[in-house]
Scaffold this motif. Structure first.
Motif, PDB file in Angstrom:
ATOM      1  N   GLN A 149      -0.391   4.649   4.623  1.00  0.00           N
ATOM      2  CA  GLN A 149       0.469   3.479   4.797  1.00  0.00           C
ATOM      3  C   GLN A 149       0.820   2.832   3.461  1.00  0.00           C
ATOM      4  O   GLN A 149       1.961   2.411   3.242  1.00  0.00           O
ATOM      5  N   HIS A 150      -0.170   2.750   2.559  1.00  0.00           N
ATOM      6  CA  HIS A 150       0.085   2.120   1.266  1.00  0.00           C
ATOM      7  C   HIS A 150       0.916   3.021   0.345  1.00  0.00           C
ATOM      8  O   HIS A 150       1.659   2.510  -0.494  1.00  0.00           O
ATOM      9  N   VAL A 151       0.789   4.323   0.489  1.00  0.00           N
ATOM     10  CA  VAL A 151       1.686   5.220  -0.249  1.00  0.00           C
ATOM     11  C   VAL A 151       3.126   4.991   0.214  1.00  0.00           C
ATOM     12  O   VAL A 151       4.057   4.881  -0.604  1.00  0.00           O
ATOM     13  N   ALA A 152       3.316   4.902   1.537  1.00  0.00           N
ATOM     14  CA  ALA A 152       4.656   4.653   2.070  1.00  0.00           C
ATOM     15  C   ALA A 152       5.185   3.301   1.596  1.00  0.00           C
ATOM     16  O   ALA A 152       6.366   3.170   1.228  1.00  0.00           O
ATOM     17  N   ALA A 154       4.420   1.756  -1.158  1.00  0.00           N
ATOM     18  CA  ALA A 154       4.771   1.869  -2.574  1.00  0.00           C
ATOM     19  C   ALA A 154       6.148   2.503  -2.760  1.00  0.00           C
ATOM     20  O   ALA A 154       6.901   2.129  -3.666  1.00  0.00           O
ATOM     21  N   LEU A 155       6.479   3.444  -1.878  1.00  0.00           N
ATOM     22  CA  LEU A 155       7.783   4.103  -1.969  1.00  0.00           C
ATOM     23  C   LEU A 155       8.932   3.149  -1.658  1.00  0.00           C
ATOM     24  O   LEU A 155      10.071   3.368  -2.077  1.00  0.00           O
ATOM     25  N   PHE A 156       8.620   2.077  -0.927  1.00  0.00           N
ATOM     26  CA  PHE A 156       9.658   1.125  -0.530  1.00  0.00           C
ATOM     27  C   PHE A 156       9.508  -0.223  -1.229  1.00  0.00           C
ATOM     28  O   PHE A 156       9.886  -1.255  -0.691  1.00  0.00           O
ATOM     29  N   GLY A 157       8.923  -0.200  -2.432  1.00  0.00           N
ATOM     30  CA  GLY A 157       8.869  -1.400  -3.243  1.00  0.00           C
ATOM     31  C   GLY A 157       7.599  -2.209  -3.151  1.00  0.00           C
ATOM     32  O   GLY A 157       7.491  -3.274  -3.768  1.00  0.00           O
ATOM     33  N   GLY A 158       6.619  -1.734  -2.408  1.00  0.00           N
ATOM     34  CA  GLY A 158       5.341  -2.437  -2.315  1.00  0.00           C
ATOM     35  C   GLY A 158       4.502  -2.200  -3.546  1.00  0.00           C
ATOM     36  O   GLY A 158       4.950  -1.570  -4.520  1.00  0.00           O
ATOM     37  N   PHE A 161       0.079   0.733  -6.695  1.00  0.00           N
ATOM     38  CA  PHE A 161      -1.229   1.401  -6.603  1.00  0.00           C
ATOM     39  C   PHE A 161      -2.109   0.791  -5.509  1.00  0.00           C
ATOM     40  O   PHE A 161      -3.332   0.854  -5.593  1.00  0.00           O
ATOM     41  N   GLY A 162      -1.490   0.223  -4.481  1.00  0.00           N
ATOM     42  CA  GLY A 162      -2.266  -0.342  -3.390  1.00  0.00           C
ATOM     43  C   GLY A 162      -3.060   0.695  -2.623  1.00  0.00           C
ATOM     44  O   GLY A 162      -4.031   0.371  -1.939  1.00  0.00           O
ATOM     45  N   TRP A 163      -2.669   1.954  -2.755  1.00  0.00           N
ATOM     46  CA  TRP A 163      -3.356   3.044  -2.059  1.00  0.00           C
ATOM     47  C   TRP A 163      -4.604   3.534  -2.798  1.00  0.00           C
ATOM     48  O   TRP A 163      -5.446   4.225  -2.222  1.00  0.00           O
ATOM     49  N   MET A 164      -4.732   3.173  -4.070  1.00  0.00           N
ATOM     50  CA  MET A 164      -5.794   3.733  -4.898  1.00  0.00           C
ATOM     51  C   MET A 164      -7.212   3.448  -4.379  1.00  0.00           C
ATOM     52  O   MET A 164      -8.063   4.351  -4.364  1.00  0.00           O
TER      53      MET A 164
END
Length: 217
Positions: A149-152, A154-158, A161-164
């Protein structure tokens, strides 16, 4: 994970590594059953019941032991109040000591592995917010969902590195499991003593983190 500070994240990574290590030992000792991954055991229980396979009974016993460990860890955390992390880790440590000691004196199989499952159940109570587990350290399905979800996002401007944190949590469990898989052929279930020592180290770290947190209040 994102709502915890760096010391707590580091503690969570250590706990995930411990869980992976212990689960690998249990998996190899139990020929494909788990001491921390109860979704897998639930499937084995169901299949065993449907096919009249005795392995399903052991899967059920492991699930019951895990739940008892969750109850014990939750109760310990509730009574500890602000000292939740070190107290729950102390409960985890004690259950691992019982498991290792039981194996050392030749306690009837599979009792030592049941205490391993109870210890992993207790460990899930270390991180809790608003009465709910905030970091599941022994199961990774939710972690991988959050990672995706966090990778997605990040792809849309979030956050880039929230997925790290979720990737690191998963990698920690995998690293621990690799360690368990390497040590089991050398030591057998005696390798649980290494997990016990690591749990003690995590408990000491939790005490330090807790004192620092209390001092900042």
């Amino acid at each position: 994970m994102r709502h915890h500070d760096r010391p707590e994240r580091a503690l969570a990574l250590g706990l995930a590594m411990l869980a992976g290590y212990v689960d690998a030992l249990g998996f190899l000792q139990l020929n494909g059953l788990f001491v921390s991954f109860m979704s897998g055991n639930s499937t084995r229980l169901a299949v065993g019941a449907a096919l009249a396979n005795p392995a399903g009974l052991l899967a059920g016993a492991l699930i019951a032991a895990f739940v008892v460990g969750v109850i014990a860890g939750s109760a310990a955390g509730h009574l500890a109040r602000d000292a939740r992390e070190p107290v729950v880790l102390a409960a985890t440590f004690v259950l691992l000591v019982i498991s290792a000691s039981g194996h050392a004196i030749g306690t009837t199989y599979p009792i030592p592995t049941l205490f391993m499952a109870a210890a992993m159940g207790a460990a899930n109570n270390v991180f809790q917010r608003a009465g709910e587990v905030s970091v599941g350290v022994t199961y990774m399905t939710g972690t991988l969902v959050k990672l995706g979800q966090h990778v997605a996002a990040a792809l849309f401007g979030g956050p880039r590195f929230g997925w790290m944190p979720y990737l690191l949590l998963w990698l920690s469990l995998v690293a621990g499991a690799i360690g368990g898989a390497i040590t089991f052929p050398l030591l057998g279930l005696t390798a649980i003593w290494l997990a016990t020592a690591f749990a003690l180290m995590l408990m000491v770290a939790a005490i330090v983190i807790n004192r620092a947190s209390c001092a900042r209040r």
